[in-house]
Write a protein that holds these residues in place. Structure first.
Motif, mmCIF file in Angstrom:
data_model
loop_
_atom_site.group_PDB
_atom_site.id
_atom_site.type_symbol
_atom_site.label_atom_id
_atom_site.label_comp_id
_atom_site.label_asym_id
_atom_site.label_seq_id
_atom_site.Cartn_x
_atom_site.Cartn_y
_atom_site.Cartn_z
ATOM 1 N N ILE A 330 0.833 -1.200 0.000
ATOM 2 C CA ILE A 330 0.000 0.000 0.000
ATOM 3 C C ILE A 330 0.872 1.256 0.000
ATOM 4 C CG2 ILE A 330 -1.654 1.314 1.377
ATOM 5 C CD1 ILE A 330 -2.889 -1.309 2.222
ATOM 6 N N ASN A 331 1.976 1.231 0.736
ATOM 7 C CA ASN A 331 2.882 2.381 0.750
ATOM 8 C C ASN A 331 3.475 2.625 -0.636
ATOM 9 O OD1 ASN A 331 2.396 2.724 3.466
ATOM 10 N ND2 ASN A 331 4.235 1.639 4.123
ATOM 11 N N GLU A 332 3.802 1.540 -1.343
ATOM 12 C CA GLU A 332 4.361 1.701 -2.685
ATOM 13 C C GLU A 332 3.341 2.313 -3.631
ATOM 14 O OE1 GLU A 332 7.316 1.233 -4.001
ATOM 15 O OE2 GLU A 332 8.251 0.673 -2.095
ATOM 16 N N VAL A 333 2.092 1.846 -3.541
ATOM 17 C CA VAL A 333 1.051 2.398 -4.411
ATOM 18 C C VAL A 333 0.750 3.841 -4.036
ATOM 19 C CG1 VAL A 333 -1.321 2.123 -5.189
ATOM 20 C CG2 VAL A 333 0.074 0.108 -4.790
ATOM 21 N N ALA A 334 0.729 4.142 -2.745
ATOM 22 C CA ALA A 334 0.499 5.522 -2.315
ATOM 23 C C ALA A 334 1.614 6.438 -2.806
ATOM 24 C CB ALA A 334 0.393 5.573 -0.790
ATOM 25 N N GLN A 335 2.850 5.931 -2.771
ATOM 26 C CA GLN A 335 3.971 6.723 -3.297
ATOM 27 C C GLN A 335 3.798 6.961 -4.795
ATOM 28 O OE1 GLN A 335 7.804 5.006 -2.482
ATOM 29 N NE2 GLN A 335 8.891 6.408 -3.830
ATOM 30 N N THR A 336 3.353 5.924 -5.506
ATOM 31 C CA THR A 336 3.096 6.082 -6.944
ATOM 32 C C THR A 336 1.989 7.098 -7.192
ATOM 33 O OG1 THR A 336 3.728 3.771 -7.261
ATOM 34 C CG2 THR A 336 2.513 4.828 -9.048
ATOM 35 N N LEU A 337 1.000 7.104 -6.292
ATOM 36 C CA LEU A 337 -0.094 8.069 -6.414
ATOM 37 C C LEU A 337 0.416 9.500 -6.295
ATOM 38 C CD1 LEU A 337 -3.188 8.413 -6.634
ATOM 39 C CD2 LEU A 337 -3.283 8.263 -4.152
ATOM 40 N N VAL A 338 1.270 9.751 -5.328
ATOM 41 C CA VAL A 338 1.845 11.084 -5.144
ATOM 42 C C VAL A 338 2.706 11.460 -6.347
ATOM 43 C CG1 VAL A 338 3.358 12.485 -3.701
ATOM 44 C CG2 VAL A 338 1.748 10.895 -2.638
ATOM 45 N N GLU A 339 3.487 10.511 -6.833
ATOM 46 C CA GLU A 339 4.344 10.792 -7.994
ATOM 47 C C GLU A 339 3.503 11.103 -9.222
ATOM 48 O OE1 GLU A 339 6.678 7.306 -8.302
ATOM 49 O OE2 GLU A 339 8.033 7.804 -6.631
ATOM 50 N N ALA A 340 2.368 10.382 -9.381
ATOM 51 C CA ALA A 340 1.502 10.652 -10.528
ATOM 52 C C ALA A 340 0.918 12.059 -10.451
ATOM 53 C CB ALA A 340 0.382 9.613 -10.587
ATOM 54 N N VAL A 341 0.531 12.491 -9.249
ATOM 55 C CA VAL A 341 0.003 13.848 -9.081
ATOM 56 C C VAL A 341 1.050 14.887 -9.459
ATOM 57 C CG1 VAL A 341 -0.847 15.514 -7.394
ATOM 58 C CG2 VAL A 341 -1.671 13.161 -7.326
ATOM 59 N N LEU A 342 2.270 14.701 -8.995
ATOM 60 C CA LEU A 342 3.338 15.659 -9.294
ATOM 61 C C LEU A 342 3.654 15.690 -10.789
ATOM 62 C CD1 LEU A 342 5.746 14.969 -6.277
ATOM 63 C CD2 LEU A 342 4.080 16.816 -6.545
ATOM 64 N N ILE A 343 3.652 14.517 -11.415
ATOM 65 C CA ILE A 343 3.952 14.475 -12.848
ATOM 66 C C ILE A 343 2.860 15.173 -13.648
ATOM 67 C CG2 ILE A 343 4.178 12.922 -14.831
ATOM 68 C CD1 ILE A 343 5.555 10.934 -12.972
ATOM 69 N N VAL A 344 1.604 14.918 -13.292
ATOM 70 C CA VAL A 344 0.491 15.552 -14.005
ATOM 71 C C VAL A 344 0.548 17.067 -13.837
ATOM 72 C CG1 VAL A 344 -2.018 15.825 -14.013
ATOM 73 C CG2 VAL A 344 -1.010 13.535 -13.919
#
Length: 398
Positions: A330-344
């Motif tokens: 879950i931490n890995e997916v949450a980190q990916t979620l934050v990274e996706a927001v920053l990239i967008v």
């Protein structure tokens, strides 16, 4: 006037609505259950029938096949499996996904009751067990000792530890693996039996006649009531050895003459080791709607109290904890979620070329994700790998 024009003309209303969405979303995030995968009601019903002394072929023909045929007609059955061993028949019914487990259990019980009269008379009544949810334990605890025997460890865990773990909220069962319960074992000697002319049927009859529980009742007087206890059971090796198996022509044949009586484990079919030492394992099985992280957290909270009450020489260790992997995933997916927001946000800034124009997506994307948590709560969803990956995909669609 379009619907969006209302919020442009009334900025205070827009701010209030967004704060309301933020409040509901934050409250929902603290309430949503955290799981590895979505909740699924996967029910398995097992019908176990014991027929002592019967061969596997006899079990298959007279017990397994009749039970399997009637259970197959029950509603909600996905598929059946069966196993016939010496003295035991096991029919396993796998229920359709998300089918009502109580309705399936009632249906199977009714079907088994129809065929009970066709089973052999010496066979015991079928035992029907229902398991709903994951059959894999979230945690395994190992109990081991160099001073205590496996039978003593099993006895203590059954009386003191297992009931305490099963009362924790979110814990459905705490199954024991490698357990060896105390039992009086009678090992018959074929040569001695043949020499004195005693049959195994006579030995069994003598054991049943001399070792049983008697409910005598009570006696009442004018002013007093006395409960009566009759000690008709045997609890020592010497007591079993003195049982008279046969009395022919003034010759008494006792159990010690034809068998070896020992107090040991009831079965030796399973063995569990931990670091090369024989141990007893306790698993933690969650309920279908339980939050694995909070459930194991509650279990770990009571482990220090259990450790303080352990007998001298008995130790325990946490062998496996599935929540470590669940939390890491879950931490890995949450980190990916934050990274996706920053990239967008970065891509939007590069295309618009204005920090002021970028301010709107910077606010709306996190707010939309938080607001979606409230909808997830109302629809019965949970925070799991699939829902978090869906959020990542939604951000990517921006």
């Amino acid at each position: 006037m379009r619907f969006t024009d209302l919020f442009i003309q009334r900025p205070v209303l827009a701010v209030v609505v967004n704060l309301f969405i933020l409040l509901l979303g934050v409250r929902a995030l603290t309430t949503l259950p955290v799981q590895q995968y979505p909740t699924l009601e996967n029910t398995v019903i097992t019908v176990t029938t014991v027929y002592p002394g019967a061969s596997a072929e006899l079990i298959q023909g007279f017990i397994t096949t009749p039970i399997q045929q009637v259970v197959a007609d029950a509603e909600g059955i996905d598929y059946l499996t069966s196993e016939s061993q010496t003295g035991v028949s096991v029919v396993t019914a796998n229920i359709k996904l998300n089918y009502n487990p109580n309705a399936a259990l009632t249906e199977v019980m009714a079907k088994v009751a129809q065929v009970r009269g066709e089973l052999p008379q010496d066979a015991l009544d079928p035992v029907i067990q229902q398991t709903t949810g994951s059959a894999i334990s979230l945690m395994y605890l190992s109990f081991f000792s160099k001073e205590l025997t496996p039978e003593q460890i099993t006895d203590y865990l059954t009386r003191a530890v297992q009931p305490k773990l099963q009362t924790i909220e979110g814990v459905a069962q705490a199954p024991m693996f490698g357990d060896q319960a105390f039992a009086m074992r009678v090992w018959l000697d074929p040569q001695r039996i043949a020499a004195v002319g005693v049959t195994t049927t006579e030995v069994v009859a003598a054991l049943l006649a001399n070792n049983y529980q008697a409910a005598v009742g009570q006696t009442k007087g004018d002013f007093i009531t006395v409960n009566i206890n009759a000690h008709t059971d045997l609890n020592t090796v010497a007591g079993f050895q003195d049982i008279v198996v046969s009395a022919k022509e003034d010759n008494l044949v006792r159990l010690r003459d034809v068998a070896q009586v020992t107090l040991s484990s009831a079965t030796d079919d399973s063995l569990v080791t931990f670091n090369g030492q024989q141990a007893i394992f306790l698993g933690i099985n969650p309920t279908p709607a339980a939050n694995p992280l909070s459930t194991i957290g509650a279990v770990r909270a009571v482990l220090p109290a259990i450790q303080k009450q352990l007998p001298p020489g008995l130790e325990f260790a946490v062998v496996y904890d599935a929540t470590v992997y669940i939390q890491a995933s879950i931490n890995e997916v949450a980190q990916t979620l934050v990274e996706a927001v920053l990239i967008v946000i970065g891509v939007i800034f590069l295309f618009l070329g204005s920090a002021r124009a970028m301010l709107i997506p910077v606010v709306t994307i996190p707010l939309s994700l938080i607001g979606a948590a409230f909808l997830m709560l109302t629809m019965g969803f949970s925070l799991n790998l699939l829902t978090l990956l869906a959020m990542v995909l939604a951000i990517g669609l921006v």
